[in-house]
Design an enzyme around this catalytic site. Structure first.
Site, PDB file in Angstrom:
ATOM      1  N   GLU A 436       0.801  -1.232   0.000  1.00 20.04           N
ATOM      2  CA  GLU A 436       0.000   0.000   0.000  1.00 20.04           C
ATOM      3  C   GLU A 436       0.831   1.279   0.000  1.00 20.04           C
ATOM      4  OE1 GLU A 436      -3.094   0.362  -0.407  1.00 20.04           O
ATOM      5  OE2 GLU A 436      -4.083  -1.505   0.131  1.00 20.04           O
ATOM      6  N   GLU A 507      -4.507 -10.258  -0.457  1.00 28.74           N
ATOM      7  CA  GLU A 507      -5.377 -10.184   0.723  1.00 28.74           C
ATOM      8  C   GLU A 507      -6.786 -10.489   0.240  1.00 28.74           C
ATOM      9  OE1 GLU A 507      -4.936  -6.475   2.960  1.00 28.74           O
ATOM     10  OE2 GLU A 507      -2.769  -6.574   2.726  1.00 28.74           O
TER      11      GLU A 507
HETATM   12  C1  IPT Z   1      -5.354  -3.499   3.602  1.00 27.60           C
HETATM   13  C2  IPT Z   1      -3.960  -3.482   4.170  1.00 27.60           C
HETATM   14  O1  IPT Z   1      -3.031  -3.932   3.265  1.00 27.60           O
HETATM   15  C3  IPT Z   1      -3.831  -4.305   5.405  1.00 27.60           C
HETATM   16  O2  IPT Z   1      -2.627  -3.964   6.022  1.00 27.60           O
HETATM   17  C4  IPT Z   1      -4.976  -4.076   6.335  1.00 27.60           C
HETATM   18  O3  IPT Z   1      -4.970  -2.753   6.727  1.00 27.60           O
HETATM   19  C5  IPT Z   1      -6.259  -4.358   5.629  1.00 27.60           C
HETATM   20  O4  IPT Z   1      -6.382  -3.552   4.515  1.00 27.60           O
HETATM   21  C6  IPT Z   1      -7.449  -4.057   6.501  1.00 27.60           C
HETATM   22  O5  IPT Z   1      -7.467  -4.786   7.666  1.00 27.60           O
HETATM   23  S1  IPT Z   1      -5.538  -1.993   2.751  1.00 27.60           S
HETATM   24  C7  IPT Z   1      -7.226  -1.712   2.540  1.00 27.60           C
HETATM   25  C8  IPT Z   1      -7.481  -0.248   2.441  1.00 27.60           C
HETATM   26  C9  IPT Z   1      -7.702  -2.398   1.308  1.00 27.60           C
END
Ligand code: IPT
Length: 980
Positions: A436, A507
């Site tokens: 990010e 993710e």
């Molecule tokens: C995404 C991040 O990469 C991760 O670190 C964590 O913050 C997650 O979201 C939420 O729990 S970024 C998100 C804005 C898609």
């Protein structure tokens, strides 16, 4: 102290980054335990410690004990915020400091660490190694400045030999909370400081190994492999290679270029399913370095990710180094426990979100078998907020640092430290440039730099704005977060910049609270699409900080805001598959079964079993077992074992003797075992003939007073309120079963995944809906003159809007049991309801429960893969799933009946249609209002909610909205429950 606001000075007096290793004396017996090395001296322990709120408060002569004696002490490694100094702060995206690079606040706290070190000259150098310090350190020995270093999650190594004197020495370390590196460490995590990983002194021979790189090359027919090591040293070295069984297979000296190569015949290849390791020993200058070598290759062919030329899928999780008690300090036993748990959950891959983990983590992964996506210590997410005014709107600024010349060097430095430290780890199969941070020239250049350091592994980065076309390929994956299953299904068509790259879900399935509800849906698509290499659930654990027990013995975990932080993100750090103490969420068990190694399905004649593993021959001979049980209406009718013998990625069919399928609800469960451990199961429904409950019609009598209708039969008296049309009491054999009148219910304590939907619910006051009764009538002598029928017409509303629902309720009393039927019209404007059903506030003494439905974990329409349909007996307290931020939990999907009971009374609800229910010691109001589980108060009654339907849970806390098919969005529906 001038370096911490200087983006061009990142390290002073440190050794160049190199592969992680701990040498032994050549005459010593080597082992995998670095503590066994006579050249290794761990300096963990209690160090003298002084905390200053600002770097400007540091005393003039802070390195001089006689002028500035230490006032306190602290454990090394630890975070000082967990040891009584300063407070932890949890923020996700937003920076904890003003965005003003390279400057950091003048109120920049400092931890001054000091300790004695005894030195006796023995001809060896001394390297002082810090494996992790947040955010940066200035190092002094005997009052002299040795150096400076930043990058919290990387190694800082100093040659301190010239600063030491015979006998007692003084090491002093000033650790600053913030430095210009803070702008690159904006990961979604607790913000904590200090020396948080191991510190040790290495005794090193003059001219000893400085660095080395191991590479393995496998021939096309896999009959031979070449293992090479290139050693950086001023003198010649020799090397020995041992086979996994301990046999010496090669030895020799390095050549003029420092290279030793050996051919390995019939190599045993490393993969996560069978992590075979060879051992390499490098002898040089009186030292020996022992290294585990995995012979393996990763490649991308036609958009398919392969290990040793075999397609694989990453069944992954994202993991932070984070523990409720030790903070960022991840001792080996704890990491090992995490990995053992992951193994038991069928996980085969870890993304080290969002920074390099402790070096020993990777050694464990080598041995235990995990594919690692190794991520650099970079996230600049907070840039996305800089240009936004009052609320976060979009990513318009996210690449501020990615394209800022001042940070070019620092970004490359972080990539170099990642690659050089972990280059010899077989488990590391992919480099990840960070998280990010947007995309800009700094990343573009550095991606090329990473390739120049290592050409054997592909490069991953998610936060791109645009991918290059095929010609100038910086990144090897299209990587996305939280995109919906359709994007996965239609990939690569769904991605205009795919250009033949595989898709990685770096993710997905945000595991916050009650969820995720979409795991199986993703895997249906992942398995169906060869270009999708798998996904990494966000995330492994809930990051609660343990703060002791309440007076009544409940464990207190804190999340964002609980330490009084001004800028914080609440419970967004509680989004793991496991609780802080590593107890499994039901989501973890869901994942386990979605990630199961075998999948069964019904075919025309029998069953098909697919082996989902890439390298493992699943067979009884290899310790696998498949047991089956066939049940009719939850009762066992036959059971046995299936002999399995399935090559990797192949399928086998098998037959079992099945009963007549004419009636009942017949299921077959296949449970899979590896060395006696259950690794997953399939449950297949073979027959489910529509149920029809025929109530007994013993007859009953109707009486009434001004407030209630009262219907009695032999052992049961039921009162219906004339004010609400709801059941106000059920008395059986003289025992009152209800503490207060039943209610119609459209609300649930919002889950974390109800993050957007709940706004609509609260907006219309769904949680507060009240009954308006239009008519109520009772009729005797129905059906063969024996039953009593009561009919109510009512609506549910609160204020402002038209009623949310209009309901026609009909009760029919048969004698000893009654039915409750509802015809429901939901207001067109309500998008979807969390549920619709009836709430019974039942007497506390009825605390036993029996049901036939999906159990025994909580189950929802989109989250029941850890559950089997079956008959379960339990008690009300075990029904509660104790999320640290309380929320809807414990529902059971696909239920046929539920009974609650005490030793003297029982209440049963059943239906011809499958329904959902919860039985809880807590009301939905208590679950909604409590911020922490340790604040929850039990009510005066238990609550039995029987629902026509309960909406799914999804993963909308960060993922897509709940799918239409999992919502209760019908506008007209009807249902009947029988109650006895
Ligand atoms: C995404 C991040 O990469 C991760 O670190 C964590 O913050 C997650 O979201 C939420 O729990 S970024 C998100 C804005 C898609």
């Amino acid at each position: 102290m001038k370096y911490h606001e200087d983006t061009q000075t990142l390290h002073v007096g440190t050794l160049s980054p190199h592969a992680y290793f701990v040498p032994f004396r050549a005459e010593q017996r080597v082992s995998d335990e670095r503590a066994d090395s006579e050249l290794f001296e761990l300096l963990n322990g209690e160090w003298d410690f002084d905390y200053y709120e600002s770097v400007f408060d540091l005393p003039e002569n802070f390195t001089d004990r006689s002028e500035d004696p230490p006032k306190g002490s602290i454990a090394v490694p630890s975070n000082w915020q967990l040891k009584g100094y300063d407070k932890p702060q949890y923020t996700n995206v937003r920076y904890p400091i003003p965005f003003d690079p390279p400057y950091v606040p003048d109120e920049n706290p400092v931890g001054l660490y000091r300790r004695k070190y005894a030195y006796h000259a023995d001809g060896l150098k001394r390297h002082l190694v810090f494996e992790g310090v947040d955010s940066c350190l200035y190092l002094y020995v005997n009052g002299n400045f040795v150096g400076y270093s930043q990058v919290s999650h990387c190694i800082s190594e100093f040659d301190v030999t010239a600063f030491l004197k015979e006998g007692e020495n003084e090491i002093a370390c000033a650790v600053l909370k913030y430095c210009d590196g803070t702008y690159l460490e904006d990961q979604d995590k607790w913000r904590m400081s200090g020396i948080f990983r191991d510190v040790y002194m290495l005794s090193r021979a003059e001219g000893g190994v400085e660095d080395y790189t191991v590479t393995t090359k496998i021939s096309a027919d896999e009959k031979t492999a070449v293992v090479s090591v290139k050693v950086k040293t001023e003198q010649g070295c020799s090397a020995v290679i041992y086979a996994p069984n301990g046999d010496k297979i090669a030895e020799g000296d390095t050549d003029g270029a420092g290279i030793f190569s050996a051919d390995v015949k019939d190599p045993q290849l490393w993969n996560a399913e069978n992590p075979v390791l060879y051992r390499l020993e490098i002898f040089c200058a009186g030292e020996v370095i022992s290294e585990n070598v995995g012979i393996r290759e990763i490649s991308i062919e036609d958009g398919v990710v392969k290990i040793n030329h075999t397609p694989i899928k990453f069944r992954g999780v994202n993991r932070h180094d984070s523990y409720p008690d030790t903070g960022f300090y991840a001792p080996v036993e704890k990491m090992k426990k995490d990995l053992e748990l992951m193994k038991s959950l069928n996980v085969n891959a870890v993304r080290t979100s969002h920074y390099p983990n402790a070096p020993e983590f990777y050694q464990l992964c080598d041995k235990m078998g995990f594919y690692v996506v190794d991520e650099a210590d970079i996230e600049t997410h907070g840039c996305a907020d800089v240009y936004n005014t009052f609320e976060w709107k979009d990513y318009n600024g996210i690449a501020l640092i990615a394209g800022d010349k001042r940070f070019e060097k620092a970004i490359a430095d972080r990539h170099e430290r990642l690659v050089k430290r972990d280059i010899n780890r077989p488990s590391v199969v992919i480099w990840s440039l960070g998280n990010e941070s947007g995309y800009g020239d700094n990343f573009r250049k550095s991606a090329k730099f990473v390739r120049s350091l290592d050409s054997t592994r592909p490069v991953h980065y998610e936060s791109r704005q645009k991918l290059d076309d095929g010609n100038d390929r910086d990144l090897d994956f299209v990587s996305v977060m939280y995109w919906d299953t359709d994007y996965v299904k239609f990939y690569p068509e769904s991605e205009k910049e795919a250009y033949g790259r595989p898709l990685m879900l770096c993710e997905y399935c945000h595991a916050m609270g009650n969820g995720p509800g979409d795991l199986e849906d993703y895997w249906q698509e992942i398995y169906a699409n060869a270009n999708v290499c798998g996904g990494f659930v966000w995330e492994w654990c809930d990051h609660g900080i343990y703060t002791g027990k309440t007076d009544d013995g409940r464990e207190k975990y804190f999340y964002g805001g609980d330490f009084g932080e001004v800028v914080h993100d609440g419970n967004f750090c509680m989004d793991g598959l496991v609780y802080p103490d590593r107890t499994l969420h039901t989501g973890a068990m869901e994942m386990k079964n979605v990630y199961r190694p075998i999948r069964a399905s019904k075919n025309d004649g029998g069953f098909t079993f697919e082996n989902k593993l890439a390298f493992t021959h699943i067979s009884s001979e290899n310790g696998w077992e498949c047991r089956y049980v066939v049940r009719r209406d939850t009762k066992i009718i036959c059971e046995g074992k299936i002999s399995i013998d399935i090559k990797p990625m192949c399928a086998q069919t098998a037959d079992i003797a099945l009963p007549e399928m004419a009636d009942g609800h017949i299921t077959v469960d296949f449970d899979y075992y590896k060395n006696g451990e259950n690794v997953g199961f399939d449950q297949i429904e073979l027959c489910n003939v529509k149920r029809e409950h025929i109530p007994n019609k013993n007859g009953c009598t109707l009486t009434e007073n001004s407030r209630e209708y009262i219907v009695s039969s032999d052992n049961m008296t039921v009162s219906v309120s004339k004010r609400s049309g709801m059941i106000s009491q059920i008395e059986k054999n003289g025992v009152k079963l209800l503490e207060k009148p039943a209610r119609l219910n459209m609300f649930r304590a919002p889950t974390d995944n109800d993050i957007t939907a709940k706004n609509d619910w609260f907006k219309v006051y769904l949680d507060k809906a009240k009954i308006k009764l239009y008519s109520l009538s009772a009729e005797e002598n129905c059906r063969e003159n024996k039953t009593v029928k009561i009919t109510a017409e009512l609506s549910l509303g609160y204020a402002v809007y038209e009623p949310m629902a209009r309901v026609k309720l009909t009760y029919e009393f048969f004698g000893g049991e009654f039915s409750l039927s509802a015809e429901v019209d939901i207001h067109e404007k309500l998008k979807f309801l969390p549920r619709f059903g009836v709430r019974f506030f039942t007497a506390k003494q009825l605390d036993g429960i029996e049901y036939a439905g999906y159990g025994e974990n909580e189950s929802y329409i989109d989250k029941h893969r850890s559950c089997k349909f079956g008959r379960y007996v339990s008690d009300v307290h075990s029904q509660h799933e104790d999320y640290i931020r309380p929320q809807e939990n414990g529902s059971h999907f696909g239920t046929e009946y539920v009974k609650i009971f005490s030793s003297s009374a029982q209440l049963e609800v059943l239906s011809d249609m499958d329904f959902s229910f919860n039985f809880s010691p807590y009301t939905q109001e208590a679950l909604t209002n409590a911020k922490h589980n340790w604040e929850l108060e039990e009510g005066e009654s238990n609550v039995l909610c029987v629902d026509y339907k309960m909406s799914g849970v999804g993963s909308n806390s960060c993922g897509p909205e709940l799918k239409e098919k999992y919502r209760l969005s019908e506008k007209h529906f009807a249902f009947t429950f029988f109650i006895r």
